[in-house]
Scaffold this motif. Structure first.
Motif, PDB file in Angstrom:
ATOM      1  N   GLU A   1       0.756  -1.135   0.011  1.00 11.45           N
ATOM      2  CA  GLU A   1      -0.048   0.015   0.005  1.00 11.45           C
ATOM      3  C   GLU A   1       0.681   1.442  -0.031  1.00 11.45           C
ATOM      4  OE1 GLU A   1      -2.956   2.815   0.045  1.00 11.45           O
ATOM      5  OE2 GLU A   1      -2.880   0.656  -0.597  1.00 11.45           O
ATOM      6  N   LEU A   2       1.958   1.276   0.809  1.00 14.59           N
ATOM      7  CA  LEU A   2       2.884   2.406   0.616  1.00 14.59           C
ATOM      8  C   LEU A   2       3.462   2.601  -0.567  1.00 14.59           C
ATOM      9  CD1 LEU A   2       5.035   2.033   3.996  1.00 14.59           C
ATOM     10  CD2 LEU A   2       3.156   3.741   3.468  1.00 14.59           C
ATOM     11  N   ASP A   3       3.912   1.539  -1.292  1.00 15.41           N
ATOM     12  CA  ASP A   3       4.302   1.622  -2.648  1.00 15.41           C
ATOM     13  C   ASP A   3       3.502   1.981  -3.526  1.00 15.41           C
ATOM     14  OD1 ASP A   3       6.427   1.127  -4.529  1.00 15.41           O
ATOM     15  OD2 ASP A   3       6.600  -0.963  -4.415  1.00 15.41           O
ATOM     16  N   ARG A   4       2.110   1.492  -3.446  1.00 17.86           N
ATOM     17  CA  ARG A   4       1.138   2.186  -4.200  1.00 17.86           C
ATOM     18  C   ARG A   4       0.849   3.454  -4.164  1.00 17.86           C
ATOM     19  NH1 ARG A   4      -3.661   3.837  -4.645  1.00 17.86           N
ATOM     20  NH2 ARG A   4      -4.129   3.607  -2.300  1.00 17.86           N
TER      21      ARG A   4
ATOM     22  N   LEU B   1       1.473   6.416  -7.195  1.00 22.59           N
ATOM     23  CA  LEU B   1       0.441   7.566  -7.414  1.00 22.59           C
ATOM     24  C   LEU B   1       1.369   8.875  -7.610  1.00 22.59           C
ATOM     25  CD1 LEU B   1      -2.536   6.643  -5.403  1.00 22.59           C
ATOM     26  CD2 LEU B   1      -2.148   6.503  -7.830  1.00 22.59           C
ATOM     27  N   VAL B   2       2.452   9.317  -6.724  1.00 24.82           N
ATOM     28  CA  VAL B   2       3.092  10.416  -6.832  1.00 24.82           C
ATOM     29  C   VAL B   2       3.672  10.461  -8.078  1.00 24.82           C
ATOM     30  CG1 VAL B   2       4.753  11.773  -5.719  1.00 24.82           C
ATOM     31  CG2 VAL B   2       2.902  10.749  -4.286  1.00 24.82           C
ATOM     32  N   LEU B   3       4.445   9.402  -8.069  1.00 27.82           N
ATOM     33  CA  LEU B   3       5.254   9.242  -9.354  1.00 27.82           C
ATOM     34  C   LEU B   3       4.491   9.259 -10.733  1.00 27.82           C
ATOM     35  CD1 LEU B   3       7.379   8.268  -7.389  1.00 27.82           C
ATOM     36  CD2 LEU B   3       8.338   6.675  -9.429  1.00 27.82           C
ATOM     37  N   ASP B   4       3.330   8.552 -10.814  1.00 26.43           N
ATOM     38  CA  ASP B   4       2.354   8.652 -12.140  1.00 26.43           C
ATOM     39  C   ASP B   4       2.016  10.191 -12.281  1.00 26.43           C
ATOM     40  OD1 ASP B   4       2.196   6.067 -11.709  1.00 26.43           O
ATOM     41  OD2 ASP B   4       0.168   5.974 -11.063  1.00 26.43           O
ATOM     42  N   LYS B   5       1.697  11.199 -11.143  1.00 26.58           N
ATOM     43  CA  LYS B   5       1.837  12.456 -11.512  1.00 26.58           C
ATOM     44  C   LYS B   5       2.710  13.191 -12.212  1.00 26.58           C
ATOM     45  CE  LYS B   5      -1.764  12.727  -7.884  1.00 26.58           C
ATOM     46  NZ  LYS B   5      -2.183  13.064  -6.615  1.00 26.58           N
ATOM     47  N   LEU B   6       4.030  12.911 -11.849  1.00 28.24           N
ATOM     48  CA  LEU B   6       5.238  13.535 -12.475  1.00 28.24           C
ATOM     49  C   LEU B   6       5.587  12.930 -13.769  1.00 28.24           C
ATOM     50  CD1 LEU B   6       7.419  12.966  -8.969  1.00 28.24           C
ATOM     51  CD2 LEU B   6       6.619  15.031 -10.088  1.00 28.24           C
ATOM     52  N   VAL B   7       5.363  11.785 -13.956  1.00 24.03           N
ATOM     53  CA  VAL B   7       5.475  11.236 -15.372  1.00 24.03           C
ATOM     54  C   VAL B   7       4.449  11.835 -16.433  1.00 24.03           C
ATOM     55  CG1 VAL B   7       5.681   9.008 -16.766  1.00 24.03           C
ATOM     56  CG2 VAL B   7       6.415   9.061 -14.675  1.00 24.03           C
TER      57      VAL B   7
ATOM     58  N   THR C   1      11.197   3.212  -5.580  1.00 24.67           N
ATOM     59  CA  THR C   1      10.057   4.195  -6.115  1.00 24.67           C
ATOM     60  C   THR C   1      10.266   5.521  -5.291  1.00 24.67           C
ATOM     61  OG1 THR C   1       8.489   2.307  -6.461  1.00 24.67           O
ATOM     62  CG2 THR C   1       7.696   4.364  -6.124  1.00 24.67           C
ATOM     63  N   VAL C   2      10.532   5.492  -4.146  1.00 27.15           N
ATOM     64  CA  VAL C   2      10.691   6.647  -3.487  1.00 27.15           C
ATOM     65  C   VAL C   2      12.015   7.566  -3.941  1.00 27.15           C
ATOM     66  CG1 VAL C   2      11.344   7.780  -1.160  1.00 27.15           C
ATOM     67  CG2 VAL C   2       9.566   6.122  -1.238  1.00 27.15           C
ATOM     68  N   ALA C   3      13.137   6.889  -4.136  1.00 23.41           N
ATOM     69  CA  ALA C   3      14.177   7.377  -4.885  1.00 23.41           C
ATOM     70  C   ALA C   3      13.925   8.178  -6.229  1.00 23.41           C
ATOM     71  CB  ALA C   3      15.425   6.489  -4.695  1.00 23.41           C
ATOM     72  N   HIS C   4      13.419   7.150  -6.896  1.00 24.62           N
ATOM     73  CA  HIS C   4      13.171   7.452  -8.278  1.00 24.62           C
ATOM     74  C   HIS C   4      12.109   8.886  -8.520  1.00 24.62           C
ATOM     75  CE1 HIS C   4      16.447   5.327  -9.804  1.00 24.62           C
ATOM     76  NE2 HIS C   4      15.732   4.055  -9.706  1.00 24.62           N
ATOM     77  N   GLY C   5      11.244   8.651  -7.406  1.00 19.71           N
ATOM     78  CA  GLY C   5      10.179   9.979  -7.525  1.00 19.71           C
ATOM     79  C   GLY C   5      11.183  11.058  -7.294  1.00 19.71           C
TER      80      GLY C   5
END
Length: 190
Positions: free
Chosen positions: A5-8, A12-18, A118-122
Protein backbone atom coordinates in the motif's frame (compact mmCIF):
# COMPACT_ATOMS: atom_id res chain seq x y z
CA UNK A 1 1.15 -1.04 7.29
CA UNK A 2 1.27 -3.20 4.20
CA UNK A 3 4.37 -2.23 2.20
CA UNK A 4 2.41 -2.77 -0.99
CA UNK A 5 0.00 0.00 0.00
CA UNK A 6 2.88 2.37 0.74
CA UNK A 7 4.39 1.52 -2.63
CA UNK A 8 1.04 2.02 -4.39
CA UNK A 9 0.67 5.45 -2.77
CA UNK A 10 4.25 6.31 -3.77
CA UNK A 11 3.62 5.18 -7.33
CA UNK A 12 0.62 7.53 -7.49
CA UNK A 13 3.00 10.42 -6.75
CA UNK A 14 5.29 9.25 -9.56
CA UNK A 15 2.35 8.82 -11.94
CA UNK A 16 1.56 12.53 -11.61
CA UNK A 17 5.19 13.45 -12.30
CA UNK A 18 5.51 11.17 -15.32
CA UNK A 19 2.24 12.55 -16.71
CA UNK A 20 3.85 15.99 -16.99
CA UNK A 21 6.85 14.81 -19.02
CA UNK A 22 6.90 15.68 -22.70
CA UNK A 23 8.93 13.95 -25.42
CA UNK A 24 11.34 16.91 -25.32
CA UNK A 25 11.94 16.27 -21.59
CA UNK A 26 13.32 12.78 -22.30
CA UNK A 27 16.77 14.23 -23.07
CA UNK A 28 17.01 16.09 -19.73
CA UNK A 29 19.82 15.06 -17.35
CA UNK A 30 18.82 13.42 -14.06
CA UNK A 31 20.45 13.14 -10.63
CA UNK A 32 21.46 9.59 -11.70
CA UNK A 33 24.96 10.13 -13.12
CA UNK A 34 24.99 9.77 -16.89
CA UNK A 35 21.25 9.11 -17.21
CA UNK A 36 18.70 11.15 -19.11
CA UNK A 37 15.03 11.14 -18.22
CA UNK A 38 14.54 8.50 -20.94
CA UNK A 39 17.17 6.30 -19.25
CA UNK A 40 15.52 6.77 -15.87
CA UNK A 41 12.06 5.90 -17.21
CA UNK A 42 13.47 2.88 -19.05
CA UNK A 43 15.05 1.75 -15.76
CA UNK A 44 11.75 2.14 -13.94
CA UNK A 45 9.86 0.25 -16.64
CA UNK A 46 12.49 -2.53 -16.47
CA UNK A 47 12.38 -2.74 -12.69
CA UNK A 48 8.58 -2.68 -12.47
CA UNK A 49 8.21 -5.50 -15.00
CA UNK A 50 11.06 -7.51 -13.47
CA UNK A 51 9.67 -7.21 -9.93
CA UNK A 52 6.29 -8.28 -11.35
CA UNK A 53 7.82 -11.29 -13.06
CA UNK A 54 9.70 -12.22 -9.88
CA UNK A 55 6.46 -11.92 -7.88
CA UNK A 56 4.70 -14.29 -10.28
CA UNK A 57 7.55 -16.71 -11.09
CA UNK A 58 10.07 -16.37 -8.24
CA UNK A 59 12.68 -14.66 -10.42
CA UNK A 60 13.02 -12.60 -13.57
CA UNK A 61 15.45 -13.49 -16.37
CA UNK A 62 16.13 -9.87 -17.38
CA UNK A 63 16.17 -6.80 -15.17
CA UNK A 64 17.06 -4.40 -17.97
CA UNK A 65 14.52 -5.22 -20.69
CA UNK A 66 12.36 -2.12 -20.36
CA UNK A 67 11.29 -0.47 -23.59
CA UNK A 68 9.65 2.93 -23.83
CA UNK A 69 8.50 2.43 -27.41
CA UNK A 70 6.79 5.44 -28.96
CA UNK A 71 4.95 6.47 -25.80
CA UNK A 72 7.08 6.65 -22.64
CA UNK A 73 4.10 7.49 -20.43
CA UNK A 74 2.09 4.49 -21.67
CA UNK A 75 5.09 2.17 -21.24
CA UNK A 76 5.62 3.46 -17.72
CA UNK A 77 1.94 3.07 -16.80
CA UNK A 78 1.81 -0.46 -18.21
CA UNK A 79 4.80 -1.40 -16.05
CA UNK A 80 3.15 0.05 -12.92
CA UNK A 81 -0.06 -1.86 -13.66
CA UNK A 82 1.95 -5.07 -14.19
CA UNK A 83 3.76 -4.58 -10.89
CA UNK A 84 0.65 -3.76 -8.86
CA UNK A 85 -1.30 -6.69 -10.34
CA UNK A 86 1.54 -9.14 -9.61
CA UNK A 87 1.90 -7.91 -6.02
CA UNK A 88 -1.85 -7.98 -5.28
CA UNK A 89 -1.76 -11.65 -4.25
CA UNK A 90 -1.12 -11.80 -0.49
CA UNK A 91 0.81 -15.06 -0.96
CA UNK A 92 3.59 -13.16 -2.75
CA UNK A 93 4.72 -11.71 0.60
CA UNK A 94 5.61 -15.20 1.86
CA UNK A 95 7.34 -16.40 -1.32
CA UNK A 96 11.09 -16.31 -1.91
CA UNK A 97 11.88 -13.92 -4.76
CA UNK A 98 15.20 -13.51 -6.52
CA UNK A 99 15.78 -9.80 -6.99
CA UNK A 100 18.29 -9.02 -9.72
CA UNK A 101 21.90 -9.52 -8.53
CA UNK A 102 20.99 -8.72 -4.92
CA UNK A 103 19.90 -12.25 -4.00
CA UNK A 104 16.80 -14.12 -2.89
CA UNK A 105 14.51 -12.60 -0.28
CA UNK A 106 11.05 -13.06 1.21
CA UNK A 107 8.38 -11.16 -0.71
CA UNK A 108 8.10 -8.63 2.13
CA UNK A 109 11.76 -7.63 1.67
CA UNK A 110 11.31 -7.51 -2.12
CA UNK A 111 8.34 -5.16 -1.62
CA UNK A 112 10.52 -3.02 0.66
CA UNK A 113 13.25 -2.93 -1.99
CA UNK A 114 10.79 -1.77 -4.64
CA UNK A 115 9.51 0.92 -2.29
CA UNK A 116 13.08 2.24 -1.88
CA UNK A 117 13.41 2.38 -5.67
CA UNK A 118 10.05 4.12 -6.04
CA UNK A 119 10.72 6.81 -3.43
CA UNK A 120 14.22 7.53 -4.74
CA UNK A 121 13.21 7.69 -8.38
CA UNK A 122 10.24 9.88 -7.55
CA UNK A 123 12.71 12.46 -6.26
CA UNK A 124 14.86 11.94 -9.37
CA UNK A 125 11.85 12.57 -11.60
CA UNK A 126 10.76 15.67 -9.71
CA UNK A 127 14.25 17.18 -9.75
CA UNK A 128 14.71 16.40 -13.43
CA UNK A 129 11.41 18.06 -14.32
CA UNK A 130 11.85 20.97 -11.90
CA UNK A 131 8.72 20.00 -9.97
CA UNK A 132 8.06 19.79 -6.23
CA UNK A 133 8.33 16.33 -4.71
CA UNK A 134 5.79 15.52 -2.04
CA UNK A 135 6.23 11.84 -1.23
CA UNK A 136 4.14 9.97 1.30
CA UNK A 137 5.87 10.65 4.65
CA UNK A 138 5.29 7.10 5.92
CA UNK A 139 6.77 5.66 2.71
CA UNK A 140 9.88 7.83 3.15
CA UNK A 141 10.23 6.69 6.76
CA UNK A 142 9.96 3.01 5.84
CA UNK A 143 12.30 3.39 2.83
CA UNK A 144 14.85 5.15 5.06
CA UNK A 145 14.86 2.15 7.40
CA UNK A 146 16.02 -0.15 4.59
CA UNK A 147 18.46 2.40 3.15
CA UNK A 148 20.15 2.60 6.55
CA UNK A 149 20.93 -1.13 6.29
CA UNK A 150 22.67 -0.96 2.89
CA UNK A 151 26.35 -1.71 3.55
CA UNK A 152 29.05 0.71 2.43
CA UNK A 153 31.17 -2.00 0.82
CA UNK A 154 30.27 -2.99 -2.72
CA UNK A 155 27.92 -0.04 -3.26
CA UNK A 156 29.01 0.56 -6.82
CA UNK A 157 29.06 -3.13 -7.73
CA UNK A 158 26.82 -3.58 -10.76
CA UNK A 159 26.00 0.13 -10.64
CA UNK A 160 23.57 -0.41 -7.77
CA UNK A 161 24.33 2.52 -5.46
CA UNK A 162 26.70 5.45 -5.33
CA UNK A 163 28.68 6.26 -2.20
CA UNK A 164 26.80 7.95 0.60
CA UNK A 165 26.64 11.74 0.68
CA UNK A 166 27.01 13.61 3.97
CA UNK A 167 24.03 15.60 5.22
CA UNK A 168 23.74 17.81 8.24
CA UNK A 169 22.37 16.50 11.51
CA UNK A 170 19.18 18.50 10.97
CA UNK A 171 18.46 16.92 7.56
CA UNK A 172 14.93 15.73 6.88
CA UNK A 173 14.18 12.02 6.60
CA UNK A 174 13.89 12.43 2.83
CA UNK A 175 17.29 14.13 2.58
CA UNK A 176 18.90 11.48 4.81
CA UNK A 177 17.33 8.75 2.66
CA UNK A 178 18.59 10.36 -0.55
CA UNK A 179 22.08 10.84 0.88
CA UNK A 180 22.25 7.20 1.95
CA UNK A 181 21.61 6.25 -1.68
CA UNK A 182 24.36 8.57 -2.91
CA UNK A 183 22.19 11.46 -4.02
CA UNK A 184 22.95 15.08 -3.23
CA UNK A 185 19.66 16.47 -1.88
CA UNK A 186 20.66 19.90 -3.24
CA UNK A 187 20.97 18.61 -6.85
CA UNK A 188 19.24 20.68 -9.52
CA UNK A 189 19.27 20.64 -13.30
CA UNK A 190 22.16 22.85 -14.41
Amino acid sequence: MDLRELDRRSLLVLDKLVATATPADLARPTPCAGWTLADLLRHQVSENHAFATAARDGSAPDWDAGDLGDDARAAYQASVDDFLNAMADDAVLDRQLTINHFGTFPGTIAAHMHLVDTVAHGWDLARTLGLPYEPDAEAVHVALQLAERIPDEGREKNGSFAHRVDTGVEASELDRFLALLGRDPAWTVS
